[in-house]
Design an enzyme around this catalytic site. Structure first.
Site, PDB file in Angstrom:
ATOM      1  N   HIS A 105       0.800  -1.231   0.032  1.00 14.56           N
ATOM      2  CA  HIS A 105      -0.169  -0.161  -0.061  1.00 14.56           C
ATOM      3  C   HIS A 105       0.878   1.188  -0.167  1.00 14.56           C
ATOM      4  O   HIS A 105       1.940   1.236   0.246  1.00 14.56           O
ATOM      5  CB  HIS A 105      -0.797  -0.009   1.313  1.00 14.56           C
ATOM      6  CG  HIS A 105      -2.159  -1.001   1.349  1.00 14.56           C
ATOM      7  ND1 HIS A 105      -1.883  -2.348   1.765  1.00 14.56           N
ATOM      8  CD2 HIS A 105      -3.192  -1.178   0.714  1.00 14.56           C
ATOM      9  CE1 HIS A 105      -2.770  -3.104   1.309  1.00 14.56           C
ATOM     10  NE2 HIS A 105      -3.787  -2.591   0.778  1.00 14.56           N
ATOM     11  N   CYS A 120       4.676   1.246   1.162  1.00 15.23           N
ATOM     12  CA  CYS A 120       4.849   0.016   2.241  1.00 15.23           C
ATOM     13  C   CYS A 120       4.669  -1.167   1.515  1.00 15.23           C
ATOM     14  O   CYS A 120       3.601  -1.455   1.120  1.00 15.23           O
ATOM     15  CB  CYS A 120       3.695   0.157   3.225  1.00 15.23           C
ATOM     16  SG  CYS A 120       4.021  -0.803   4.523  1.00 15.23           S
TER      17      CYS A 120
END
Length: 148
Positions: A105, A120
């Site tokens: 994400h 991430c």
């Protein structure tokens, strides 16, 4: 190099169970217990499903979240973003454009001086190529990215 999406049946034969679950079934690996969250060497990170370069170590930073975090991809068109409302959350999923693999994400709490984004990314969706091995592995053209 040419990169292409592989059939799920082919990926099931070459990926570990965790790599398959993360990239093909949108799972998330445990924080701090994954291969690259603490990787400090110079190199590039490629899509485990296609081999396509996605991130470079010079854009990696320690966000404290337990997963590899990057301020940006090597090239913006290599990443596709999708709205994700799973688990009652509102966030932006990141997928590889060519392989359509779930990577992780992107959040807007990254370093302000690097654009403010934090990609991430699950280690299980990546393969790390150390700088010293770029030529041998067929990624020599990316050595100039370290000079930018």
């Amino acid at each position: 190099m040419k990169y292409h999406k592989r059939e799920k049946s082919d990926l099931a034969k070459v990926l570990t169970q965790e790599q398959y679950a993360v990239t093909q079934e949108n799972h998330t690996e445990p924080p701090f217990k994954n291969e690259y969250f603490d990787e400090k060497r110079k190199g590039i990170y490629v899509d485990i499903t296609t081999g396509e370069p996605l991130f470079i170590s010079t854009d990696k930073f320690d966000s404290g979240c337990g997963w590899p975090s990057f301020s940006k991809p090597i090239e913006n068109d290599l990443i596709t973003e999708k709205f994700d409302s799973s688990f009652g959350m509102r966030r932006t999923e990141v997928r590889s454009t060519t392989g359509d693999a779930h990577l992780g994400h992107v959040f807007d709490d990254g370093p302000a001086e690097a654009g403010g984004l934090r990609y991430c990314i699950n280690s299980a969706s990546l393969r790390f190529i150390p700088y010293e091995e770029l030529e041998e592995a067929g990624y020599g053209e990316f050595k100039n990215k370290f000079d930018e």
